[in-house]
Design a protein around this motif. Structure first.
Motif, PDB file in Angstrom:
ATOM      1  N   LEU A 166       0.825  -1.202   0.000  1.00 17.28           N
ATOM      2  CA  LEU A 166       0.000   0.000   0.000  1.00 17.28           C
ATOM      3  C   LEU A 166       0.860   1.254   0.000  1.00 17.28           C
ATOM      4  O   LEU A 166       0.586   2.215  -0.735  1.00 17.28           O
ATOM      5  CB  LEU A 166      -0.922  -0.012   1.219  1.00 17.28           C
ATOM      6  N   LEU A 167       1.921   1.256   0.786  1.00 19.62           N
ATOM      7  CA  LEU A 167       2.829   2.407   0.809  1.00 19.62           C
ATOM      8  C   LEU A 167       3.526   2.600  -0.531  1.00 19.62           C
ATOM      9  O   LEU A 167       3.744   3.735  -0.974  1.00 19.62           O
ATOM     10  CB  LEU A 167       3.864   2.232   1.921  1.00 19.62           C
ATOM     11  N   GLN A 168       3.854   1.502  -1.190  1.00 16.42           N
ATOM     12  CA  GLN A 168       4.496   1.608  -2.501  1.00 16.42           C
ATOM     13  C   GLN A 168       3.541   2.182  -3.545  1.00 16.42           C
ATOM     14  O   GLN A 168       3.931   3.030  -4.360  1.00 16.42           O
ATOM     15  CB  GLN A 168       5.003   0.236  -2.934  1.00 16.42           C
ATOM     16  N   LYS A 169       2.276   1.725  -3.516  1.00  8.55           N
ATOM     17  CA  LYS A 169       1.300   2.234  -4.479  1.00  8.55           C
ATOM     18  C   LYS A 169       0.996   3.706  -4.242  1.00  8.55           C
ATOM     19  O   LYS A 169       0.691   4.445  -5.180  1.00  8.55           O
ATOM     20  CB  LYS A 169       0.022   1.400  -4.402  1.00  8.55           C
ATOM     21  N   ALA A 170       1.062   4.119  -2.984  1.00 10.55           N
ATOM     22  CA  ALA A 170       0.829   5.532  -2.670  1.00 10.55           C
ATOM     23  C   ALA A 170       2.079   6.373  -2.845  1.00 10.55           C
ATOM     24  O   ALA A 170       2.037   7.596  -2.621  1.00 10.55           O
ATOM     25  CB  ALA A 170       0.308   5.656  -1.241  1.00 10.55           C
ATOM     26  N   GLU A 171       3.203   5.728  -3.216  1.00 10.41           N
ATOM     27  CA  GLU A 171       4.495   6.395  -3.391  1.00 10.41           C
ATOM     28  C   GLU A 171       4.924   7.120  -2.115  1.00 10.41           C
ATOM     29  O   GLU A 171       5.400   8.267  -2.138  1.00 10.41           O
ATOM     30  CB  GLU A 171       4.431   7.382  -4.565  1.00 10.41           C
ATOM     31  N   PRO A 181      -1.947   7.900  14.268  1.00  9.34           N
ATOM     32  CA  PRO A 181      -2.566   8.073  12.946  1.00  9.34           C
ATOM     33  C   PRO A 181      -3.308   9.389  12.776  1.00  9.34           C
ATOM     34  O   PRO A 181      -3.609   9.780  11.651  1.00  9.34           O
ATOM     35  CB  PRO A 181      -3.534   6.880  12.862  1.00  9.34           C
ATOM     36  N   LEU A 182      -3.621  10.080  13.883  1.00  8.94           N
ATOM     37  CA  LEU A 182      -4.350  11.342  13.802  1.00  8.94           C
ATOM     38  C   LEU A 182      -3.722  12.373  14.727  1.00  8.94           C
ATOM     39  O   LEU A 182      -3.157  12.029  15.777  1.00  8.94           O
ATOM     40  CB  LEU A 182      -5.828  11.154  14.189  1.00  8.94           C
ATOM     41  N   ASP A 183      -3.872  13.619  14.331  1.00  6.99           N
ATOM     42  CA  ASP A 183      -3.448  14.723  15.190  1.00  6.99           C
ATOM     43  C   ASP A 183      -4.468  14.873  16.315  1.00  6.99           C
ATOM     44  O   ASP A 183      -5.679  14.822  16.087  1.00  6.99           O
ATOM     45  CB  ASP A 183      -3.368  16.003  14.366  1.00  6.99           C
ATOM     46  N   THR A 184      -4.005  15.060  17.549  1.00 11.98           N
ATOM     47  CA  THR A 184      -4.925  15.195  18.687  1.00 11.98           C
ATOM     48  C   THR A 184      -5.781  16.449  18.594  1.00 11.98           C
ATOM     49  O   THR A 184      -6.852  16.518  19.200  1.00 11.98           O
ATOM     50  CB  THR A 184      -4.142  15.212  20.006  1.00 11.98           C
ATOM     51  N   ASN A 185      -5.345  17.438  17.835  1.00 11.21           N
ATOM     52  CA  ASN A 185      -6.105  18.689  17.676  1.00 11.21           C
ATOM     53  C   ASN A 185      -6.905  18.714  16.379  1.00 11.21           C
ATOM     54  O   ASN A 185      -7.284  19.784  15.901  1.00 11.21           O
ATOM     55  CB  ASN A 185      -5.152  19.887  17.719  1.00 11.21           C
ATOM     56  N   MET A 204      -7.222   4.455  -2.021  1.00 11.90           N
ATOM     57  CA  MET A 204      -6.415   4.436  -0.802  1.00 11.90           C
ATOM     58  C   MET A 204      -7.275   4.137   0.423  1.00 11.90           C
ATOM     59  O   MET A 204      -6.908   3.328   1.282  1.00 11.90           O
ATOM     60  CB  MET A 204      -5.704   5.788  -0.611  1.00 11.90           C
ATOM     61  N   VAL A 205      -8.429   4.772   0.522  1.00 12.96           N
ATOM     62  CA  VAL A 205      -9.305   4.546   1.671  1.00 12.96           C
ATOM     63  C   VAL A 205      -9.845   3.119   1.656  1.00 12.96           C
ATOM     64  O   VAL A 205      -9.940   2.468   2.704  1.00 12.96           O
ATOM     65  CB  VAL A 205     -10.460   5.573   1.684  1.00 12.96           C
ATOM     66  N   GLY A 206     -10.197   2.612   0.474  1.00 13.00           N
ATOM     67  CA  GLY A 206     -10.676   1.240   0.378  1.00 13.00           C
ATOM     68  C   GLY A 206      -9.636   0.235   0.857  1.00 13.00           C
ATOM     69  O   GLY A 206      -9.962  -0.739   1.559  1.00 13.00           O
ATOM     70  N   HIS A 241      -2.830  10.753   4.166  1.00 16.51           N
ATOM     71  CA  HIS A 241      -1.368  10.711   4.155  1.00 16.51           C
ATOM     72  C   HIS A 241      -0.814  10.586   5.566  1.00 16.51           C
ATOM     73  O   HIS A 241       0.217   9.932   5.777  1.00 16.51           O
ATOM     74  CB  HIS A 241      -0.813  11.972   3.473  1.00 16.51           C
ATOM     75  N   ARG A 242      -1.481  11.187   6.538  1.00 13.51           N
ATOM     76  CA  ARG A 242      -1.044  11.052   7.932  1.00 13.51           C
ATOM     77  C   ARG A 242      -1.168   9.591   8.381  1.00 13.51           C
ATOM     78  O   ARG A 242      -0.282   9.066   9.070  1.00 13.51           O
ATOM     79  CB  ARG A 242      -1.899  11.962   8.809  1.00 13.51           C
ATOM     80  N   ILE A 243      -2.248   8.925   7.993  1.00 18.28           N
ATOM     81  CA  ILE A 243      -2.415   7.505   8.336  1.00 18.28           C
ATOM     82  C   ILE A 243      -1.318   6.676   7.688  1.00 18.28           C
ATOM     83  O   ILE A 243      -0.756   5.760   8.314  1.00 18.28           O
ATOM     84  CB  ILE A 243      -3.810   7.010   7.898  1.00 18.28           C
ATOM     85  N   LEU A 244      -1.010   6.968   6.442  1.00 16.33           N
ATOM     86  CA  LEU A 244       0.043   6.227   5.749  1.00 16.33           C
ATOM     87  C   LEU A 244       1.407   6.460   6.392  1.00 16.33           C
ATOM     88  O   LEU A 244       2.237   5.547   6.477  1.00 16.33           O
ATOM     89  CB  LEU A 244       0.078   6.633   4.274  1.00 16.33           C
ATOM     90  N   ARG A 245       1.650   7.664   6.861  1.00 17.22           N
ATOM     91  CA  ARG A 245       2.908   7.940   7.559  1.00 17.22           C
ATOM     92  C   ARG A 245       2.974   7.165   8.865  1.00 17.22           C
ATOM     93  O   ARG A 245       4.050   6.705   9.273  1.00 17.22           O
ATOM     94  CB  ARG A 245       3.039   9.440   7.823  1.00 17.22           C
ATOM     95  N   TYR A 246       1.835   7.025   9.524  1.00 25.57           N
ATOM     96  CA  TYR A 246       1.810   6.208  10.751  1.00 25.57           C
ATOM     97  C   TYR A 246       2.093   4.742  10.427  1.00 25.57           C
ATOM     98  O   TYR A 246       2.815   4.066  11.174  1.00 25.57           O
ATOM     99  CB  TYR A 246       0.447   6.356  11.436  1.00 25.57           C
TER     100      TYR A 246
END
Length: 423
Positions: A166-171, A181-185, A204-206, A241-246
């Motif tokens: 998944l990370l490769q497909k999203a480059e 995975p999420l910002d607290t604010n 990506m969401v799927g 993108h934040r989820i993917l970075r996590y």
């Protein structure tokens, strides 16, 4: 997938071997050496003539009716040797006899076989081999994108390869990882520039939705981005993108199932009252354990606006109660009866009092009719509610974004670990 995780939890608790097989029906694929014929369909003018048949020129494997034909064929073969279909899951077949238990879980043409009698398992394999073209894949290691690792500590489930692809497909293979995975604010907003590439966001969401099968840590974040599938903006894409970075920093995280020698069912339920800043709807979150192992979890926005926190959490209790009853029925089909009440932990005493109170008063008349389902189960002594303070509420991770320390603490208690973490 719920059935798979429950079956794995039962198997690991009672040291049942898990085998995987791939079966292929030659009739559906049309690869028999001799000519294959089909009976005339009902309603045909000559359907009663036994000498009249249809010659099969093309495989029906890709047609819409092929799954039904295949399921009917496979289920009839299993039922001929004493298996019965589960009442709560049509893909689960069970045979309980004097020599032990045998369980078969099917997904199209992939089968998981387990039980407490190894000779009977080998006998079943031979029987299926006589009926179908069968490929024995041995001990269960990989199933529908889920990797399984056996060790002395238990059974570890993860989707490491799936997340890496998944990370490769999203480059984003070289992106900078984050701890949550999420910002607290985070504040949800529908404002922003609409995306021009809508299909990219939806793909990506799927894929992230399927990744939640073994990743409870991203369930709440994925439930948020899935609410904007039809009209996403650049702001929503940043959350993806934040989820993917996590995921980059926790690519090997998965669920560890341990042998605890029991099949006790418990559930944790919570709700974030008017947590959605757009429509002020609450978020339901719950998780359930079988034999001390996490088997199911959910994060979903409620369909109506709750007028109080007790209202929101009572609706969450209703959803959790339905899941607990389903798990009890599934374990009952597997031969494990539960006479003791199932425990459900909630951090709202008002909702617990509503569940045990016999009389509806003015403050609870606005609650929908289906929510008193919880009270019925409590009064029937099927479910027993317990208070759990918010700090110890494991379902909190499915209703809101948490700071990294508390986020990691809850994941440890859920049994979600990352064996590749240097810490």
């Amino acid at each position: 997938m719920n059935t798979v995780r429950v079956l794995l939890s039962v198997a690991i608790n009672f040291a049942w071997p898990l085998f995987q097989m791939d079966v292929k029906n030659a009739f559906l694929h049309g690869d028999l050496e001799e000519e294959v014929y089909m009976k005339l369909p009902p309603g045909h003018s000559q359907a009663g003539d036994k000498d009249m048949v249809c010659k099969l020129h093309k495989s029906i494997y890709g047609l819409k009716q092929s799954p039904r034909v295949w399921y009917a064929k496979l289920s009839s073969v299993l039922e001929n040797v004493g298996f019965r279909r589960s009442n709560v899951d049509s893909s689960l077949f069970i045979r309980i006899g004097s020599t032990g238990k045998l369980v078969v879980l099917i997904y199209v043409d992939d089968l998981i076989v387990t039980g407490d009698n190894l000779p009977k398992i080998h006998s079943l394999k031979q029987y299926l081999r006589n009926k179908f073209a069968l490929k024995d894949l041995g001990i269960l290691k990989y199933f529908l994108g889920i990797e399984l690792a056996h060790s002395s500590k238990g059974l570890f489930l993860n989707q490491r390869k799936y997340a890496f692809d998944l990370l490769q497909k999203a480059e984003m293979s070289a992106c900078k990882p984050t701890r949550t995975p999420l910002d607290t604010n985070l504040k949800l907003d529908i404002q922003g520039e609409p995306l021009t590439n809508l299909s990219y966001y939806q793909r990506m969401v799927g894929k992230l939705i399927y990744l939640t099968i073994t990743r409870p840590d991203i369930s709440y974040a994925v439930s948020i981005v899935s609410q904007f599938m039809h009209s996403p903006t650049t702001t929503h894409l940043k959350i993806v993108h934040r989820i993917l970075r996590y995921l980059k920093g926790s690519i090997g995280r998965g669920i560890l199932m341990k042998k605890n020698n029991h099949t006790t069912i418990i559930g944790y339920t919570d709700a974030d009252w008017v947590g959605n800043s757009i429509d002020r709807k609450s978020t339901t979150g719950f998780c359930t354990f079988v034999g001390g192992n996490l088997v199911n979890w959910k994060s979903k926005k409620q369909s109506v606006v709750a007028r109080s926190s007790a209202d929101a959490k009572y609706r969450a209790m209703a959803s959790t109660a339905c899941e607990l009853i389903w798990l009890k029925g599934l374990l009952g089909d597997l031969g494990f009866s539960h006479t003791q009440p199932m425990s459900m932990f909630c951090d709202n005493q008002a909702a617990m009092h509503i569940a045990s109170n016999h009389v509806f008063h003015e403050r609870t008349k606005h609650i929908e009719v289906d929510c008193p389902y919880v009270r019925t189960q409590v009064q029937s002594n099927i479910i027993d509610t317990h208070y759990k303070r918010s700090y110890d509420q494991l379902a909190d991770i499915f209703t809101k974004s948490l700071a990294s320390i508390r986020f990691q603490r809850i994941l440890d208690k859920l049994g979600s670990i990352n064996p590749f973490d240097p810490a």
